[in-house]
Design a protein around this motif. Structure first.
Motif, PDB file in Angstrom:
ATOM      1  N   GLU B  24       0.840  -1.194   0.000  1.00 26.11           N
ATOM      2  CA  GLU B  24       0.000   0.000   0.000  1.00 26.11           C
ATOM      3  C   GLU B  24       0.882   1.254   0.000  1.00 26.11           C
ATOM      4  O   GLU B  24       1.751   1.398   0.819  1.00 26.11           O
ATOM      5  CB  GLU B  24      -0.838  -0.021   1.277  1.00 26.11           C
ATOM      6  CG  GLU B  24      -1.764   1.122   1.469  1.00 26.11           C
ATOM      7  CD  GLU B  24      -3.099   0.856   0.790  1.00 26.11           C
ATOM      8  OE1 GLU B  24      -3.653   1.817   0.277  1.00 26.11           O
ATOM      9  OE2 GLU B  24      -3.544  -0.293   0.806  1.00 26.11           O
ATOM     10  N   THR B  25       0.660   2.186  -0.905  1.00 25.99           N
ATOM     11  CA  THR B  25       1.506   3.379  -0.879  1.00 25.99           C
ATOM     12  C   THR B  25       0.758   4.678  -1.054  1.00 25.99           C
ATOM     13  O   THR B  25       1.359   5.728  -1.062  1.00 25.99           O
ATOM     14  CB  THR B  25       2.530   3.363  -2.014  1.00 25.99           C
ATOM     15  OG1 THR B  25       1.818   3.329  -3.229  1.00 25.99           O
ATOM     16  CG2 THR B  25       3.514   2.260  -1.896  1.00 25.99           C
ATOM     17  N   ARG B  30       4.424   8.333   6.680  1.00 29.65           N
ATOM     18  CA  ARG B  30       4.476   7.106   7.448  1.00 29.65           C
ATOM     19  C   ARG B  30       5.136   7.312   8.796  1.00 29.65           C
ATOM     20  O   ARG B  30       5.926   8.240   8.986  1.00 29.65           O
ATOM     21  CB  ARG B  30       5.231   6.035   6.659  1.00 29.65           C
ATOM     22  CG  ARG B  30       6.620   6.487   6.274  1.00 29.65           C
ATOM     23  CD  ARG B  30       7.297   5.401   5.481  1.00 29.65           C
ATOM     24  NE  ARG B  30       8.743   5.439   5.794  1.00 29.65           N
ATOM     25  CZ  ARG B  30       9.556   4.414   5.637  1.00 29.65           C
ATOM     26  NH1 ARG B  30       9.101   3.269   5.208  1.00 29.65           N
ATOM     27  NH2 ARG B  30      10.823   4.521   5.921  1.00 29.65           N
ATOM     28  N   GLN B  67       6.222  -1.236  11.246  1.00 28.76           N
ATOM     29  CA  GLN B  67       7.174  -1.672  12.273  1.00 28.76           C
ATOM     30  C   GLN B  67       8.482  -1.984  11.583  1.00 28.76           C
ATOM     31  O   GLN B  67       8.495  -2.566  10.519  1.00 28.76           O
ATOM     32  CB  GLN B  67       6.666  -2.941  12.946  1.00 28.76           C
ATOM     33  CG  GLN B  67       5.215  -2.871  13.305  1.00 28.76           C
ATOM     34  CD  GLN B  67       4.741  -4.171  13.925  1.00 28.76           C
ATOM     35  OE1 GLN B  67       5.524  -4.943  14.453  1.00 28.76           O
ATOM     36  NE2 GLN B  67       3.452  -4.398  13.853  1.00 28.76           N
ATOM     37  N   SER B  68       9.566  -1.563  12.202  1.00 30.71           N
ATOM     38  CA  SER B  68      10.838  -1.899  11.572  1.00 30.71           C
ATOM     39  C   SER B  68      11.705  -2.629  12.578  1.00 30.71           C
ATOM     40  O   SER B  68      11.366  -2.738  13.752  1.00 30.71           O
ATOM     41  CB  SER B  68      11.546  -0.645  11.081  1.00 30.71           C
ATOM     42  OG  SER B  68      12.304  -0.093  12.124  1.00 30.71           O
ATOM     43  N   ASP B  86       7.692  14.307   0.967  1.00 29.06           N
ATOM     44  CA  ASP B  86       9.088  14.295   0.553  1.00 29.06           C
ATOM     45  C   ASP B  86      10.019  14.834   1.628  1.00 29.06           C
ATOM     46  O   ASP B  86      11.217  14.913   1.434  1.00 29.06           O
ATOM     47  CB  ASP B  86       9.263  15.183  -0.696  1.00 29.06           C
ATOM     48  CG  ASP B  86       8.758  14.455  -1.927  1.00 29.06           C
ATOM     49  OD1 ASP B  86       8.620  13.226  -1.847  1.00 29.06           O
ATOM     50  OD2 ASP B  86       8.496  15.133  -2.939  1.00 29.06           O
TER      51      ASP B  86
END
Ligand SMILES: Cc1cc2nc3c(=O)[nH]c(=O)nc-3n(C[C@H](O)[C@H](O)[C@H](O)COP(=O)(O)O)c2cc1C
Ligand code: SF4
Ligand code: SF4
Ligand code: FES
Ligand code: FES
Lengths: 604, 124
Positions: B24-25, B30, B67-68, B86
């Motif tokens: 999804e973008t 984010r 989540q990273s 951006d």
């Protein structure tokens, strides 16, 4: 652990031949090496449409668009982008001007100006995973129509205004209605996936990138007309499409979308592949039906139409791949939604394959009524190398050329027809100032002459005669009477040929005569090719004022036609020169001139 | 497995959509929450929950929450990275529930950068 990144890598035909597979294998190797292969998912998709940029990779969630990848680039992408979160600038899409364009796929004008209906799933889903098709509303339309009466379904398709995308633009709902009304114990649905136009690849891309939509469209057509069997006629040159279709058919069986009692109803449907040898004429519906039956693919007289007597002499609906790909969306989103796009008589969208002298060659889908200018300049990015636009050819060998003054024409069936060309299946070849229009006509006529099945005389002999005249003209041996001869032959062939191949074969000649008659006349009267493209009419010579005697040209010449000493002016031996143009390409001092051969005597 | 009903079809759709939602973008921006081992032990799960909850409360639906793994800033965990459009990403440290809600209300909704908890601008 949850998936953090998804990498979509285009596995369309163009990207595969550009080396997608080795890029993918390095990518997977690197992911394993850094032990992130469980959080990064790699998915191969169908054609994303920008084939001249292949191999292509899009990394989500950001949607970063990487282009022209080599295997070792995959390593850098893993190390920089995935591990450190820094997009690799060098590999991002650069526009024709060389400036780095927005990095996300959704921001590139090439993508944002498009409206994708038939190609909605291309480059988005994994074509060999039926569940991804389902996730994007796949087979919901089939379920829905099985609750409707076939009559209501046909009414819905009629209301949508959908017309056949295979060439002729016949209203799909009407075709289904005729076939429904033909009384018979058995009926058939055929998907025409022959796609014979040189350079066209719209249908191949849909088959490769979204095979289930074609199956679903066929089943809906089958339910509408009362058929239980379908054939997909696809050419042997499309092995990947065939492979993906086979996988799709077997998955559809497994999930119960093909076979008996579909969705627990009494409806049953099955699909078989028929592989064609790839003759252009086999795309013509009556020839195609012969070929499906295992006979030689030659056209037969119409009527009777396939709706009355088609394959195995039973009523048959034959529809193009793209036509069928639109069907499930029309059912899901409604006929009104579809009819809200496009022009008065051409509804919905159309897929085009942009090719030739254009920056963003590839596959695009836009609403009907989009102007040629928007297509070629806004989406297609204009003409490379600062050259001037000259014409755009639509409709392949059955179509014609449109000159610059009509760039603002909205593209639909009727306006293209008015300009003397056709929509055809959606091929668009852009030509710049260096293209000779007589030669373009000759190219297409050569194609139809080669592809004529030979059954009827006007097509077999007539096209040969026209080709002979065109060859004479490009060689500088034409006379003014030849133009009349071309026009007379064209008219006779159009009126008397048996099938569409012959009837439309003269179109490329007629349309170039209509808009570029002066180019024909220049070839004939002055023996000049205005685009300086016809070999017989040009010559290469050295400009003594510019030549510094570097010898590059002499070394490049394959036939040793250039002589001269170092640091002295060189000279082309006109009798030996085969006009390959190599010297013209290599000279760094602009000292090789391309001139009209008729000027040779006076200038040297 | 033969599918016999709309319900069964719907189930597959939802299951698969969850699997592919990472693609999804069409989002404005984010928020990335570091969910490495140290992040989680420092309370990153509560932070994540607070962010999701606050976004919902404020009806913000154009921000992806991701989540990273470990961002390498273990001493200031829980860490949260906010990136709008951006703009350069901004990383906040020691983000507890309260700060998480502030990030949503001030940075995400009003574009104000919270300098008191700012760790770093730009990519890690
Ligand atoms: C010489 C010739 C070649 C054709 N080739 C194709 C083809 O490759 N694919 C196609 O769909 N239709 C082709 N057609 C058109 C078909 O005859 C037929 O009209 C079409 O498949 C009907 O489907 P549609 O109504 O969905 O467009 C060709 C027609 C002619 C005369
Ligand atoms: S390359 Fe050009 S400059 Fe060099 S010798 Fe040939 S014509 Fe002359
Ligand atoms: S055009 Fe080709 S053949 Fe002729 S002189 Fe140049 S390099 Fe030689
Ligand atoms: S094949 Fe990859 S973009 Fe067309
Ligand atoms: S072969 Fe088709 S018209 Fe002659």
């Amino acid at each position: 652990m949850a998936v953090e990144n998804t990498i979509l890598i285009c596995a369309g035909g163009a990207c595969i031949s550009a080396g997608e597979e080795s890029v993918k294998s390095v990518l997977e190797e690197e992911l394993r090496k850094y032990a992130i292969d469980d959080v990064v998912k790699v998915v191969e998709t169908g054609c994303m449409g920008s084939c001249n940029l292949g191999p292509i990779m899009v990394i989500y969630p950001e949607g970063v668009f990487y282009q022209k990848l080599k295997p070792q680039d995959a390593k850098e992408i893993v190390e920089e982008h995935l591990l450190k979160g820094r997009p690799v600038q060098r590999l991002l899409y650069k526009g024709p001007t060389g400036e780095i364009k927005p990095k996300a796929k959704e921001e590139l004008p090439f993508f944002t100006r498009q409206v994708k209906v038939a190609t909605r799933n291309l480059g988005v889903i994994d074509p060999i995973n039926i569940e991804e098709y389902i996730a994007n509303d796949g087979y919901f339309a089939l379920e829905k129509v099985l609750q409707m009466t076939p009559e209501d379904l046909i009414e819905e398709i009629k209301t949508s205004g959908l017309r056949g995308r295979g060439g002729a633009g016949f209203p799909t709902g009407l075709k289904w209605e005729f076939t429904r009304k033909s009384k018979s114990d058995e009926k058939y649905v055929i998907c025409n996936a022959d796609e014979g136009d040189p350079g066209a690849f719209m249908d191949r891309s849909v088959l490769e990138g979204d095979p289930h939509t074609v199956l679903e469209g066929m089943e809906i057509a089958g339910y509408a007309i009362g058929a239980h069997h379908g054939y997909i006629y696809v050419r042997a040159e499309y092995p990947l499409a065939i492979e993906r279709l086979e996988i799709a058919i077997s998955q559809a069986h497994e999930y119960g979308f093909l076979g008996e009692h579909i969705f627990g109803t009494d409806f049953s449907f099955d699909v078989e592949l028929r592989i064609g040898a790839g003759a252009f004429v086999c795309g013509e519906e009556t020839a195609l039906i012969q070929s499906v039956e295992g006979k030689r693919g030659q056209p037969v007289q119409k009527p009777p139409f396939p709706a009355q007597k088609g394959v195995w002499s039973k009523p048959t609906v034959i529809n193009n791949v793209e036509t069928l790909a639109n069907i499930p969306v029309i059912i899901n989103k409604g006929a009104e939604w579809f009819a809200s796009m496009g022009t008065e008589k051409s509804k919905g969208t159309k897929v085009f394959a942009l090719a030739g002298k254009i920056n963003n060659a590839g596959l695009v889908e836009v609403p009907m009524g989009t102007t040629l200018r928007e297509l070629i300049f806004d989406i297609g990015g204009g003409i490379p190398n600062g050259k001037k636009f000259k014409a755009v050819q639509t409709g392949g060998p059955s179509g014609g050329c449109i000159p610059a003054e009509y760039l603002d024409t909205p593209v639909d069936y009727d306006s293209l027809m008015k300009l003397g060309t056709i929509m055809g299946s959606g091929g668009m070849v852009v030509m710049d100032e260096d293209t000779c229009m007589v030669d373009v006509a000759r190219f297409f006529l050569q194609f139809t002459t080669d592809e004529s099945c030979g059954k009827c005389t006007p097509c077999r002999e007539g096209t040969k005669k026209m080709l002979g005249i065109l060859n004479k003209i490009v060689e500088g041996k034409g006379e003014m009477k030849d133009i009349d001869r071309l026009e007379n032959l064209a008219k006779t062939i159009k009126d008397t040929a048996l099938c569409g191949l012959g009837q439309t074969a003269p179109n490329p000649v007629l349309s170039t005569l209509r808009y570029f008659r002066d180019e024909y006349e220049a070839h004939i009267k002055e023996k000049r090719c205005p685009a300086k493209s016809c070999k017989s009419l040009i010559a290469y010579k050295v400009d003594p004022n510019k030549c510094v005697g570097c010898t590059a040209c002499a070394r490049a010449c394959p036939v040793g036609a250039i002589s001269g000493e170092i640091k002295k002016v060189h000279k082309v031996d006109q009798d030996a020169c085969i006009k390959c143009g190599s010297c013209y390409e290599v000279c760094r001092f602009d000292a090789i001139e391309k001139i009209d051969a008729v000027d040779l005597v006076t200038s040297s | 497995m033969k599918i016999k009903s709309l319900e069964e079809l719907q189930k597959i759709k939802e299951k698969t959509l969850r699997e592919i939602s990472g693609r999804e973008t069409n989002k404005r921006g984010r928020i990335v929450v570091g969910m490495g081992t140290c992040g989680i032990s420092a309370g990153a799960k509560d932070t994540l929950r607070a962010i999701a909850d606050e976004l919902e409360k404020q009806s913000v639906d154009d921000i992806a929450v991701i989540q990273s793994g470990c961002m390498g800033l273990c001493e200031v965990e829980p860490t949260v990275e906010v990136q709008i459009g951006d703009e350069e990403p901004v990383i906040y440290g020691h983000v507890d529930e309260k700060q998480a809600r502030r990030i949503v209300r001030e940075h995400v909704m009003k574009g104000k950068i919270l300098s008191d908890i700012l760790v770093k601008r730009g990519k890690v």
